[in-house]
Design a protein around this motif. Structure first.
Motif, PDB file in Angstrom:
ATOM      1  N   ALA A  20      -2.374  23.838  31.203  1.00 17.94           N
ATOM      2  CA  ALA A  20      -2.024  22.794  32.167  1.00 17.94           C
ATOM      3  C   ALA A  20      -1.209  23.352  33.321  1.00 17.94           C
ATOM      4  O   ALA A  20      -1.079  22.718  34.355  1.00 17.94           O
ATOM      5  CB  ALA A  20      -1.237  21.689  31.479  1.00 17.94           C
ATOM      6  N   HIS A 123      -8.878  18.553  37.673  1.00 16.81           N
ATOM      7  CA  HIS A 123      -9.047  19.433  36.506  1.00 16.81           C
ATOM      8  C   HIS A 123      -8.096  19.033  35.378  1.00 16.81           C
ATOM      9  O   HIS A 123      -8.458  19.054  34.207  1.00 16.81           O
ATOM     10  CB  HIS A 123      -8.807  20.876  36.932  1.00 16.81           C
ATOM     11  N   GLU A 124      -6.875  18.651  35.740  1.00 16.04           N
ATOM     12  CA  GLU A 124      -5.886  18.296  34.722  1.00 16.04           C
ATOM     13  C   GLU A 124      -6.320  17.091  33.900  1.00 16.04           C
ATOM     14  O   GLU A 124      -5.981  16.984  32.735  1.00 16.04           O
ATOM     15  CB  GLU A 124      -4.522  17.993  35.360  1.00 16.04           C
ATOM     16  N   ILE A 125      -7.052  16.164  34.516  1.00 14.12           N
ATOM     17  CA  ILE A 125      -7.491  15.005  33.740  1.00 14.12           C
ATOM     18  C   ILE A 125      -8.909  15.217  33.222  1.00 14.12           C
ATOM     19  O   ILE A 125      -9.563  14.279  32.791  1.00 14.12           O
ATOM     20  CB  ILE A 125      -7.395  13.687  34.537  1.00 14.12           C
ATOM     21  N   GLY A 126      -9.399  16.460  33.275  1.00 13.37           N
ATOM     22  CA  GLY A 126     -10.690  16.784  32.693  1.00 13.37           C
ATOM     23  C   GLY A 126     -11.874  16.350  33.531  1.00 13.37           C
ATOM     24  O   GLY A 126     -12.982  16.249  33.025  1.00 13.37           O
ATOM     25  N   PHE A 127     -11.646  16.086  34.820  1.00 12.03           N
ATOM     26  CA  PHE A 127     -12.736  15.659  35.691  1.00 12.03           C
ATOM     27  C   PHE A 127     -13.248  16.876  36.460  1.00 12.03           C
ATOM     28  O   PHE A 127     -12.960  17.057  37.636  1.00 12.03           O
ATOM     29  CB  PHE A 127     -12.244  14.573  36.652  1.00 12.03           C
ATOM     30  N   GLU A 128     -14.035  17.698  35.747  1.00  9.99           N
ATOM     31  CA  GLU A 128     -14.419  18.993  36.325  1.00  9.99           C
ATOM     32  C   GLU A 128     -15.298  18.836  37.570  1.00  9.99           C
ATOM     33  O   GLU A 128     -15.200  19.630  38.503  1.00  9.99           O
ATOM     34  CB  GLU A 128     -15.149  19.835  35.278  1.00  9.99           C
ATOM     35  N   SER A 129     -16.165  17.827  37.562  1.00  9.86           N
ATOM     36  CA  SER A 129     -17.073  17.685  38.704  1.00  9.86           C
ATOM     37  C   SER A 129     -16.299  17.516  40.007  1.00  9.86           C
ATOM     38  O   SER A 129     -16.632  18.126  41.020  1.00  9.86           O
ATOM     39  CB  SER A 129     -17.993  16.486  38.490  1.00  9.86           C
ATOM     40  N   TYR A 132     -14.695  20.809  41.182  1.00 11.59           N
ATOM     41  CA  TYR A 132     -15.592  21.727  41.901  1.00 11.59           C
ATOM     42  C   TYR A 132     -15.944  21.175  43.274  1.00 11.59           C
ATOM     43  O   TYR A 132     -16.014  21.923  44.248  1.00 11.59           O
ATOM     44  CB  TYR A 132     -16.863  21.969  41.088  1.00 11.59           C
ATOM     45  N   ARG A 136     -14.977  22.990  46.843  1.00  7.44           N
ATOM     46  CA  ARG A 136     -16.037  23.404  47.749  1.00  7.44           C
ATOM     47  C   ARG A 136     -15.753  22.866  49.148  1.00  7.44           C
ATOM     48  O   ARG A 136     -15.928  23.558  50.141  1.00  7.44           O
ATOM     49  CB  ARG A 136     -17.390  22.904  47.245  1.00  7.44           C
ATOM     50  N   THR A 198     -12.270   6.094  36.127  1.00  4.16           N
ATOM     51  CA  THR A 198     -11.524   6.951  35.198  1.00  4.16           C
ATOM     52  C   THR A 198     -10.274   7.525  35.869  1.00  4.16           C
ATOM     53  O   THR A 198      -9.242   7.680  35.222  1.00  4.16           O
ATOM     54  CB  THR A 198     -12.403   8.074  34.628  1.00  4.16           C
ATOM     55  N   ILE A 199     -10.374   7.849  37.161  1.00  2.00           N
ATOM     56  CA  ILE A 199      -9.180   8.356  37.845  1.00  2.00           C
ATOM     57  C   ILE A 199      -8.111   7.273  37.892  1.00  2.00           C
ATOM     58  O   ILE A 199      -6.932   7.521  37.652  1.00  2.00           O
ATOM     59  CB  ILE A 199      -9.534   8.868  39.255  1.00  2.00           C
TER      60      ILE A 199
END
Lengths: 417, 338
Positions: A20, A123-129, A132, A136, A198-199
């Motif tokens: 984290a 990323h911290e909340i697991g929202f990888e998309s 990225y 970008r 989700t956010i």
């Protein structure tokens, strides 16, 4: 009661190495199931002795490049505050065009820093998309920074008495093109971060810092502004080109009409600040006056002036994370700085961490901690080491207080003399 | 290929050989689907992603690595859990019809047994987590238990609803897959029942990422929060076993959805009578069905969402998903009355 609590709680060490955290710091969480009962913040893993180098090895101009390396993200903010402090101490004033160029680069840095933060937060909340996606998008501003300054990080733009590179008329279209790109995607970014279910679930009412607490704990930057404290160095004590621009501190109520002081509000503040920075860059491009970019182009001459100069100076800049302060003292006849003190925004914002985390869940720790956008390499400026045994120790409040009292006594004795 | 129609003739040898073949196939396709999952997710996120065979390489690499056992941990339990997890995952594979064929051990256990067996791999993870004596693993184990108890109910509702509906059209045991395949749920119900069945399908599709621990339900592992949680202390061979079990479990779970809701075979439709071509066609069709279900319930969901908190996840399962499942059940019932 206390004994019972001892039985049901246990300590989870988050850090110094933990996924984290992007930099070494330790949060000792005392948890009861998933609920956080108490938090202790332990710093001291990235002390590099930068101030010591600046006072013992480097001359004030070499220090600019050292100041850049205080932090990889704020490598405009630190030199900005540093050169302002030295200029203040030595009585040098940079030409007006240089002030505008400084402001432009600083705002570019804010855009890239806030986008970087947005990615890390996702990323911290697991929202990888989203992570990225945002990184970008961030590449565009990094390309622009490289185009304008010649480098993506450690831009080496600053010089005492001005800047080292001009922004010419031919570069304007390229800069405007990137700004237009961000304007075109800004609504999309807003939708992704503010409307995604989700956010919202992970950010709303999480890591709340109330206005009173923010004031009491001296929070700075977006952390303070998200709690409704409208403080911004660019607004309160306008410096450099910001004095001409009339900047207003961004608070979340501009968008939502209310202030909660949670992670969601911090997202709002940073998003709006990206927009504000774009507007500032555009205005700077329009209003940038012609002229020289350095008060004194010969560096040997500047060094000589600084060697002779006597006095102290303070530089304050609103970094992406909040107010950064550099204090310097020059002594006549001395090649290096007599004193160099850096106070990075995270140093004060860390004080809010226990308040932000307490009562929350373990799952909230990464996002709530990241929401102050901590920069640990900025923060670690001092360490107590016993020279004989090489042992590191932490000073308690009482010891520090004692030292403080002694110093005041020494100073007041000096004054009486 | 009709292993189980007259169970008394099934020799132990056939079961053993069949299980080994199934285990190998399960491991192969489990890893392959994991590779496809990673590649597709990467493309959806604008990345190139790892090569599809990356999971195979991961396993090979992990097997060559040292297995470290934490000092404070219960060594034998710590090492037994990956085995239990893998063995039960393979056992599940023998009870579920895969590749368009009947289940290997059909007649030896039914849907209710599968419901119970599905708990064991998660339980092995929990026990392994507690045996690691790491605070991160402990938190992970607690979370896994909560999530397990949460998705168990909607899962049971969905499975029982289907069996209950089928029990009204036939006297054969409705908890056996061949019955489910013989009387596909969609063929038994009217328009209202179709809506009800869709609700049940939706429930199962949402339970799947929880069962296979994927975002948004990867709470027990939650890399950024508890550093891998349950698996934080596992390394080398032990981790490889968990990894393999995980991929097989994902394959099993998706096959279960396919077996319950899409038990159709292609060969009768296009009129292939011969055994060998029919097996090939049905196997490929089955793999396609698995891919489609996995694409929707694992890949799409995990790229489109952030991780839930444990309280939110259990709320979604216990309240929302159970309600949707029950609504599906009621709709199917209403359909029968109408």
């Amino acid at each position: 009661m206390k004994n019972e609590e001892m039985e049901t709680t246990y300590t989870i060490p988050v850090g110094p190495i933990h996924p984290a955290l992007k930099e070494p710091i330790r949060l000792d969480l005392k948890v009861d199931g998933e609920r956080i009962v108490d938090v202790d913040v332990v710093v001291g893993q990235v002390h590099r002795g930068i101030e010591w180098l600046g006072m013992n090895r480097n001359n004030p101009i070499q220090n600019i490049y050292l100041a850049e390396r205080v932090c990889g993200i704020c490598n405009i903010s630190h030199p900005f505050a540093y050169v302002m402090a030295v200029e203040h101490a030595a009585g040098i004033s940079p030409p007006e065009r240089a002030e505008y160029i400084r402001a432009i680069t600083a705002e570019m840095e804010r855009i890239h820093s806030h986008l970087l933060w947005a990615g890390v937060a996702a990323h911290e909340i697991g929202f990888e998309s989203v992570f990225y996606l945002v990184w970008r998008v961030r590449e565009k501003i990094m390309d622009l920074i490289e185009y304008v300054t010649g480098n993506r990080v450690t831009k080496a733009m600053f010089q005492i008495g001005g800047v080292r590179r001009d922004i010419t008329e031919e570069q304007f279209p390229r800069i405007r093109k990137t700004l237009d790109y961000y304007k075109s995607i800004f609504d999309q970014l807003k939708t992704v971060f503010l409307d995604d279910r989700t956010i919202r679930m992970r950010a709303k009412n999480v890591g709340v810092l109330k206005r009173e607490d923010a004031l009491k704990l001296l929070a700075v930057g977006p952390t303070a502004r998200a709690s409704g404290v409208a403080k911004d160095v660019r607004q309160d004590q306008a410096y450099s080109a910001y004095a001409d621009l009339d900047i207003k501190a961004v608070t979340p109520d501009i968008l939502t009409g209310s202030i909660v002081g949670d992670v969601y509000d911090r997202i709002i503040v940073r998003l709006l600040e990206i927009k504000q920075s774009m507007e500032i860059i555009e205005r700077c491009l329009e209003e940038m006056p012609p002229g020289a970019i350095l008060a004194e182009p010969k560096m040997a001459k500047v060094l000589n002036t600084l060697k002779k100069a006597e006095g102290e100076g303070v530089g304050r800049h609103e970094a992406p994370r909040g107010e950064v302060i550099h204090y310097v003292r020059l002594e006549a006849g001395r090649e290096t700085l007599a004193t160099w003190k850096i106070r990075a925004p995270t140093y004060v914002n860390l004080m809010s961490i226990p308040t932000i985390l307490k009562g929350g869940q373990i799952a909230d720790v990464p996002i709530a901690f990241a929401s102050i956008d901590p920069c640990i390499s900025c923060t670690n400026r001092a360490m107590v080491v016993d020279r004989k045994t090489n042992e590191k120790s932490i000073m308690t409040y009482e010891e520090l207080h004692q030292l403080c009292v002694e110093k005041t006594r020494r100073l007041s004795n000096g004054l009486v003399k | 290929m009709d292993w189980s129609s007259n169970s008394y003739s099934l020799t132990t040898v056939a079961i053993v050989v069949g299980s080994i073949i199934l285990a190998l196939l399960g491991a192969f396709f489990g890893l392959l689907y994991r590779g496809i999952d990673r590649k597709l997710a990467a493309h959806m996120q604008g990345r190139i992603g790892p090569p599809i065979i990356q999971p195979f390489r991961d396993i090979r690499k992990l097997l060559a690595k040292e297995s470290i056992i934490p000092d404070g941990g219960l060594s034998w339990l710590f090492q037994a859990c990956p085995f239990i997890c893998l063995v039960v995952s393979i056992l599940l594979l023998t009870y579920i019809p895969v590749f368009g064929q009947r289940a290997l051990l059909e007649g030896y256990g039914d849907l209710v047994l599968i419901l119970y067996l599905l708990i064991i791999p998660s339980l092995a993870l929990v026990v392994g987590g507690f045996a690691s004596s790491s605070p991160f693993a402990t938190v992970g184990a607690q979370r896994e238990m909560v999530i397990m108890m949460s998705y168990e109910f909607p899962l049971a509702v969905a499975i029982i609803a289907i069996a209950w509906r089928i029990s009204h059209v036939t006297d054969i045991n409705p908890f056996i897959f061949s019955t489910v395949a013989q009387y596909p749920i969609w063929n038994q119900v009217g328009p209202v029942g179709v809506i009800g069945s869709l609700a049940l399908l939706f429930t199962l599709l949402v339970v799947t990422p929880g069962e296979v621990a994927k975002v948004p339900f990867d709470i027990a592992e939650a890399e950024t929060e508890i550093a891998g949680g349950l698996l934080v202390e596992y390394s080398g061979r032990n981790l490889a076993l968990f990894y393999l079990a995980d991929t097989i479990r994902a394959f099993v779970m998706v096959s279960l959805v396919v077996a319950l809701f899409f038990p159709y075979n292609l060969s009768p439709v296009i009129g292939i009578g011969a055994t060998a071509p029919a097996v090939i066609v049905d196997s490929l069709f089955f793999l396609l069905k698995v891919f489609l279900v996995m694409f929707i319930s694992v890949i799409l969901i995990r790229t489109a969402m952030a991780r839930f908190k444990i309280s939110q996840a259990s709320y979604i399962y216990i309240i929302a998903m159970t309600l949707i499942g029950l609504v599906g059940l009621i709709l199917i019932h209403v359909d029968m009355i109408v």
